[in-house]
Design an enzyme around this catalytic site. Structure first.
Site, PDB file in Angstrom:
ATOM      1  CG  HIS A 131     -18.313  46.131  50.795  1.00 16.40           C
ATOM      2  ND1 HIS A 131     -18.662  45.387  49.678  1.00 16.40           N
ATOM      3  CD2 HIS A 131     -19.174  47.183  50.810  1.00 16.40           C
ATOM      4  CE1 HIS A 131     -19.663  45.977  49.049  1.00 16.40           C
ATOM      5  NE2 HIS A 131     -19.997  47.065  49.718  1.00 16.40           N
ATOM      6  CG  ASP A 161     -17.595  42.187  48.931  1.00 17.49           C
ATOM      7  OD1 ASP A 161     -17.502  42.255  50.171  1.00 17.49           O
ATOM      8  OD2 ASP A 161     -18.017  43.120  48.227  1.00 17.49           O
ATOM      9  CB  SER A 236     -23.305  47.130  49.054  1.00 14.08           C
ATOM     10  OG  SER A 236     -22.585  47.933  48.163  1.00 14.08           O
TER      11      SER A 236
END
Length: 389
Positions: A131, A161, A236
């Site tokens: 993402h 992911d 992230s």
């Protein structure tokens, strides 16, 4: 005997005898004669009780060595993509376009986002979250020392992911040292390194709060480390390390109601990230095992509807892919799988993760029930197709 001699015998002899007796008393029992001195009594000192089952405090007072070892392998990622603005259909009319003027036409705009990543190989492979780079037209990696490198997307795995980038890695920067999360316990200290809110590389500290978290609805394959180390937007794809500077996981998501860190963060275990990176670097995609079955957990309601014992646990096979590995092994719809490779099979997510961890051609022992009879078969894992991004 003269009077003088008689007097001496009468006086000196008893005195000599008395002195001799006194000397003997002093030698044999001095406490009869000498004054007694009281011996001071020592008051009992409070004892410091140390529980035998509690280990002595260990670990560094500072985690600077761990950070210094791991930080150079953590990078900041900046992405840019062109976003096309929607135009009003009325503006397709040339007359209206002349009225509003060509300068009033909506134009494309550049959208930027940020994240983090971890250098995983000497060839310059970087693991990050899918993402973070999804839809990006340009990807720039900022190294620990401030140098910027343009990155190319090697491949991605949206189901976990994860994505893999590659840069020209300078010779003076080493990849992360990787460790397996199985060697760590709940309560172990961990540090999160990343680029929260774009402020620059930042380190936060916490512990491993749980392992094997799934059913979160984040991705198809979930097997997360939970931590209370602060993870915020921009973290992230960054590193979760242990107290020795070894990579434990890739920070991926947070549970939040405010938009900020609330002490519940999730990281993908390092062994899964490393395997994904190796697969994508070599094959361009993630390699996962596949049996070709659909299952449903044996809930009390399901068991009651099938008139099966309430205490039965397992996975009800609801569908079998034609000519797939499961059908070739003799499994059929209606079978109840109760064991996989010797472990009980009562959790569909755990079973899916176990099968996905297999390589094509790997054997898997399947124990199942069919019409009340317990049977065992061996299946050979196939290759699961990668869904299109």
């Amino acid at each position: 005997m003269s009077p003088t001699q008689t007097f001496a015998l009468r006086i000196l002899f008893p005195a000599a005898i008395g002195g001799l007796i006194a000397t003997l008393i002093l030698l044999i029992a001095p406490e009869w004669v000498l004054p007694q001195v009281a011996t001071p009594v020592q008051e009992p000192q409070p004892q410091q009780h140390v529980a035998s089952n509690v280990p002595a405090m260990q670990g560094p007072v500072s985690y600077a060595d761990a950070v210094n070892a791991a930080a150079p392998a953590v990078v900041n990622i900046y992405t840019r993509k062109v976003v096309k603005r929607r135009t009003n259909p009325l503006l397709n009319d040339p007359a209206l376009r002349r009225f509003f003027g060509e300068s009033e036409q909506p134009s494309d705009r550049m959208q930027s986002s940020l994240g983090s990543g971890v250098i995983m190989s000497n060839e310059g492979h970087i693991i990050t979250n899918f993402h973070v780079i999804e839809g990006a037209d340009e990807i720039t990696v900022a190294l620990f020392d401030g140098r910027d490198e343009e990155a190319t997307l090697v491949g991605s795995d949206p189901e976990s992911d994860l994505a893999v980038l590659q840069i020209n890695l300078p010779d003076d920067i080493a990849p992360a040292t990787i460790t397996n999360v199985d060697g760590h316990d709940v309560g172990d200290v961990v540090l999160a390194i990343g680029n929260p809110f774009g402020v620059g590389q930042t380190v936060t500290m916490g512990i491993i709060s749980a392992k094997g978290r799934n059913r979160l609805g984040l991705n198809t394959y979930e097997d997360y480390i939970q931590t209370d180390a602060a993870i915020n937007p921009g973290n992230s794809g960054g590193a979760l390390i242990n107290a020795y500077g070894e990579l434990v996981g890739i920070n991926t998501a947070i549970f939040t109601q405010s938009g900020g860190s609330e002490g519940i963060g999730f990281a993908i275990p390092s062994d899964i990230a490393h395997r994904t990176m190796a697969d994508i670097a070599r094959y361009g995609t993630t390699i996962r095992g596949w049996l070709g079955i659909e299952v449903q957990e044996a809930s009390p309601e399901l068991l009651k509807s099938l008139k099966l014992p309430d205490e039965l646990t397992g996975l009800l096979v609801t569908g079998v892919f034609p000519e797939g590995p499961a059908e070739q092994a003799g499994l059929a719809a209606g079978d109840i799988i109760i064991g996989l490779n010797g472990d009980s099979a009562d959790n569909a997510v755990d079973a899916m993760n176990l099968i996905a961890s297999l390589r094509p051609g790997d054997k898997i022992s399947v124990e199942f029930l069919r019409r009340g009879e317990q049977l065992t078969t061996t299946a050979f894992a196939g290759l699961r197709d990668q869904p299109e991004n």
